[in-house]
Design an enzyme around this catalytic site. Structure first.
Site, PDB file in Angstrom:
ATOM      1  N   GLU A 177      -0.728  -1.879   5.160  1.00 37.04           N
ATOM      2  CA  GLU A 177       0.138  -1.852   6.353  1.00 37.04           C
ATOM      3  C   GLU A 177       0.000  -0.537   7.087  1.00 37.04           C
ATOM      4  O   GLU A 177       0.130  -0.470   8.300  1.00 37.04           O
ATOM      5  CB  GLU A 177       1.595  -2.094   5.953  1.00 37.04           C
ATOM      6  CG  GLU A 177       2.535  -2.371   7.130  1.00 37.04           C
ATOM      7  CD  GLU A 177       2.859  -1.141   7.974  1.00 37.04           C
ATOM      8  OE1 GLU A 177       2.902  -1.276   9.214  1.00 37.04           O
ATOM      9  OE2 GLU A 177       3.039  -0.042   7.406  1.00 37.04           O
ATOM     10  N   ASP A 212       0.808  -1.229   0.000  1.00 37.04           N
ATOM     11  CA  ASP A 212       0.000   0.000   0.000  1.00 37.04           C
ATOM     12  C   ASP A 212       0.837   1.275   0.000  1.00 37.04           C
ATOM     13  O   ASP A 212       1.971   1.308   0.458  1.00 37.04           O
ATOM     14  CB  ASP A 212      -0.965   0.015   1.196  1.00 37.04           C
ATOM     15  CG  ASP A 212      -0.255  -0.117   2.541  1.00 37.04           C
ATOM     16  OD1 ASP A 212       0.717  -0.887   2.635  1.00 37.04           O
ATOM     17  OD2 ASP A 212      -0.669   0.565   3.505  1.00 37.04           O
TER      18      ASP A 212
HETATM   19 NI    NI Z   1       6.309   1.226   5.784  1.00 39.67          NI
END
Ligand code: NI
Length: 399
Positions: A144, A86
């Site tokens: 994340e 991401d």
């Molecule tokens: Ni990172």
């Protein structure tokens, strides 16, 4: 003892133009957490072209996994290697040919590099299937940056079928120059939890405080009292942070408001300290408020747990990295108060997470993570691939 593997380095050098091209493609096409649809498709197509088996997509919305079965006779473990995919809601300020094509979204943490490195690792391990007798599970996760994609992938079974024995991950690090690597045994990164405290007082005229319960002065007392948690209640050899990052109340200079709101972050390394500070913030806030005639509503939102490396696996990574990058360039590194959702994998299985130096002062590549001018020295990815491949091969054969 690990011996330098000139053939492996040569093989990695050969694929590096492809790894860099992949990283630039991903950098140009960033997607936010749980929306990595194009990224996931790109990853799955790459894996398929390499001949990776059992490719599964749509885990935790956009997560992808694939398997590489070793061809050497015998039974080895299942070793998971993870990359996050991401990007962040940041407008890129870099003037490079691979600048983000989506204004307001940017790979400003290096997850593009993690994904392309893992594709490179997959290519090398596919070529070397005869050298190991276990299974490599490649895992590309969403979200994340706050979404906890790792947690969702685990909930959807990513650590089973086949049952994963060890887990490894890496993160590029702009606080370290290219060629350096840090891997710490035991707790390495903090748990990060959030809280909010809404103080209910009684508003009124600013000139008549005796008729009111002033939530601002209650809040001020609470902020001060919360600082005694770390200072007076936590063992000085442990580490913790209690930060009030927001204090919102009132509109006018002559009005005492009804309510005030405090919001903050809590950082810790051990589960005991984590539990203690999370509980005590609420107790102290309630106690202080009560003593002043106010009430509070306390909300505690647990975030990522502490990232805890297996000491033996961290030592193994440092041994391998010393050989690849030179002993003088490898260390345990400092404890990080930042958090990382690879911690969820390490809660379930032994393994290690390491920081790969990616800054290059001479080239001006020193901007930090989450900065609009963040960029890495792409040559650092070769070392990351080599250390990870060697780690996987060593864990597979225990050699
Ligand atoms: Ni990172």
């Amino acid at each position: 003892m690990v011996v330098a593997n000139p053939t492996l380095r040569g093989e990695i050098d050969e694929i590096m133009p492809g790894v860099i091209a992949d990283r630039r493609h991903l950098h140009e096409n960033p997607e936010l957490g749980f929306q990595e649809f194009k990224t996931a498709k790109f990853v799955a197509e790459r894996l398929e072209a390499m001949g990776v088996e059992d490719i599964r997509t749509g885990i935790a919305i956009t997560g992808v996994t694939g398997l590489i079965h070793g061809a050497k006779p015998g039974t080895g473990p299942v070793v998971l290697v993870r990359a996050d995919m991401d990007a962040l809601p940041i407008l890129e300020e870099n003037d490079v040919e691979y600048r983000s094509k989506t204004d307001g979204t940017m790979h400003a943490c290096g997850h593009d590099a993690h994904t392309s490195m893992l594709l490179g690792i997959a290519r090398i391990l596919m070529n070397r299937r005869n050298e190991f007798s276990g299974t490599v599970k490649l895992l590309f996760q969403p979200a994340e940056e706050g979404g906890g994609g790792a947690r969702v992938m685990i909930d959807e079974g990513a650590l089973e079928d086949p049952h994963v024995d060890y887990v490894f991950g890496q993160h590029v690090a702009q606080q370290s120059p290219i060629g350096m690597l840090e891997c710490r045994g035991g707790p390495a990164m903090a748990a990060a939890d959030r809280f909010s405290i809404v103080i209910q007082g009684k508003g009124g005229h600013g000139a008549q405080p005796h008729l009111c319960i002033d939530p601002i002065s209650v809040g001020a007392q609470i902020v001060t009292a919360l600082q005694t948690i770390v200072g007076r209640e936590i063992d000085p050899v442990d580490k913790a942070v209690v930060t009030v990052g927001a204090f919102n109340a009132g509109e006018a200079s002559n009005v005492i408001p009804d309510t005030a709101e405090l919001r903050g972050t809590l950082r810790s390394f051990s589960p005991e300290v984590r539990e203690h500070i999370g509980r005590r913030v609420g107790e102290i806030a309630a106690g202080v408020a009560q003593s002043m005639g106010a009430t509070v509503a306390y909300e505690y939102n647990p975030g990522y747990p502490s990232t805890v490396n297996d000491p033996g696996m961290a030592t193994l990574v440092r041994e391998i990295a010393s050989d690849v990058l030179g002993e003088e360039n490898v260390s345990e590194g400092p404890l990080h108060m930042g958090a990382e959702d690879f911690s969820y994998f390490l809660e379930q299985r032994p393994g290690a997470f390491y920081f790969l130096g990616s800054a290059n002062e001479a080239r001006g590549l020193t901007w930090g993570h989450h900065h609009p001018r963040f960029d890495i020295d792409e040559a650092s990815m070769a070392g990351g691939i080599e250390v990870m491949v060697q780690t996987v091969l060593r864990v597979m054969d225990g050699s």
